[in-house]
Design a protein around this motif. Structure first.
Motif, PDB file in Angstrom:
ATOM      1  N   GLY A 253     -11.638  -5.825   8.645  1.00  0.00           N
ATOM      2  CA  GLY A 253     -11.314  -4.556   8.012  1.00  0.00           C
ATOM      3  C   GLY A 253     -12.511  -4.040   7.246  1.00  0.00           C
ATOM      4  O   GLY A 253     -13.656  -4.287   7.632  1.00  0.00           O
TER       5      GLY A 253
ATOM      6  N   SER B  99      -6.744  -2.720   2.900  1.00  0.00           N
ATOM      7  CA  SER B  99      -7.859  -2.485   3.824  1.00  0.00           C
ATOM      8  C   SER B  99      -8.338  -3.756   4.519  1.00  0.00           C
ATOM      9  O   SER B  99      -9.245  -3.693   5.343  1.00  0.00           O
ATOM     10  CB  SER B  99      -9.040  -1.871   3.073  1.00  0.00           C
ATOM     11  OG  SER B  99      -8.684  -0.618   2.554  1.00  0.00           O
TER      12      SER B  99
ATOM     13  N   ASP C  72      -9.124  -4.440  -2.326  1.00  0.00           N
ATOM     14  CA  ASP C  72      -8.142  -3.516  -1.748  1.00  0.00           C
ATOM     15  C   ASP C  72      -7.413  -4.240  -0.617  1.00  0.00           C
ATOM     16  O   ASP C  72      -7.871  -4.265   0.528  1.00  0.00           O
ATOM     17  CB  ASP C  72      -8.846  -2.266  -1.235  1.00  0.00           C
ATOM     18  CG  ASP C  72      -7.876  -1.231  -0.693  1.00  0.00           C
ATOM     19  OD1 ASP C  72      -6.645  -1.435  -0.823  1.00  0.00           O
ATOM     20  OD2 ASP C  72      -8.346  -0.223  -0.144  1.00  0.00           O
TER      21      ASP C  72
ATOM     22  N   LYS D 252     -15.224  -1.939   0.122  1.00  0.00           N
ATOM     23  CA  LYS D 252     -15.946  -0.828  -0.495  1.00  0.00           C
ATOM     24  C   LYS D 252     -17.353  -1.209  -0.919  1.00  0.00           C
ATOM     25  O   LYS D 252     -18.199  -0.349  -1.116  1.00  0.00           O
ATOM     26  CB  LYS D 252     -15.164  -0.304  -1.696  1.00  0.00           C
ATOM     27  CG  LYS D 252     -13.844   0.311  -1.310  1.00  0.00           C
ATOM     28  CD  LYS D 252     -13.042   0.700  -2.525  1.00  0.00           C
ATOM     29  CE  LYS D 252     -11.665   1.163  -2.084  1.00  0.00           C
ATOM     30  NZ  LYS D 252     -10.696   1.142  -3.146  1.00  0.00           N
TER      31      LYS D 252
END
Length: 104
Positions: A72, A58, A55, A75
């Motif tokens: 950052g 992020s 991602d 997941k």
């Protein structure tokens, strides 16, 4: 896919130019070094956009003297490791500091 890659590179380049200006930042010795670091940051971010398992929105990427710092949220541990491996695979990267936090 090529359109997505091109747009990602254009977006990342524009973001770098707008947010950073032309000044050499603290810790960097030359304008050339700054340009090299900006190029590395752009390449890492564009490769994150290309990879569907990471991602890119992020993860913040900063480069100083060839050392890339990732910060950052990821997941999973797999995403964190993938991001680090992608960054290590970019030409000009000397080292990677992976400060990503895994968000459950």
């Amino acid at each position: 896919m090529k359109l997505r890659t091109t747009l990602a590179i254009v977006f990342a380049t524009l973001a770098l130019l707008v947010t950073s200006g032309c000044a050499v930042q603290r810790g960097q010795q030359t304008v050339g070094e700054y340009v090299d670091d900006a190029g590395i940051t752009t390449l890492v971010k564009s490769r994150f956009v290309e990879d569907k398992t990471v991602d890119a929105a992020s993860i913040k990427v900063e480069t100083l003297k060839g050392t890339v710092m990732l910060s950052g949220f990821a997941k999973s541990t797999a995403e964190k490791n993938t991001a680090e491996n992608i960054a290590r695979g970019v030409k000009g990267v000397v080292a990677v500091r992976n400060e990503l936090a895994v968000r459950p």
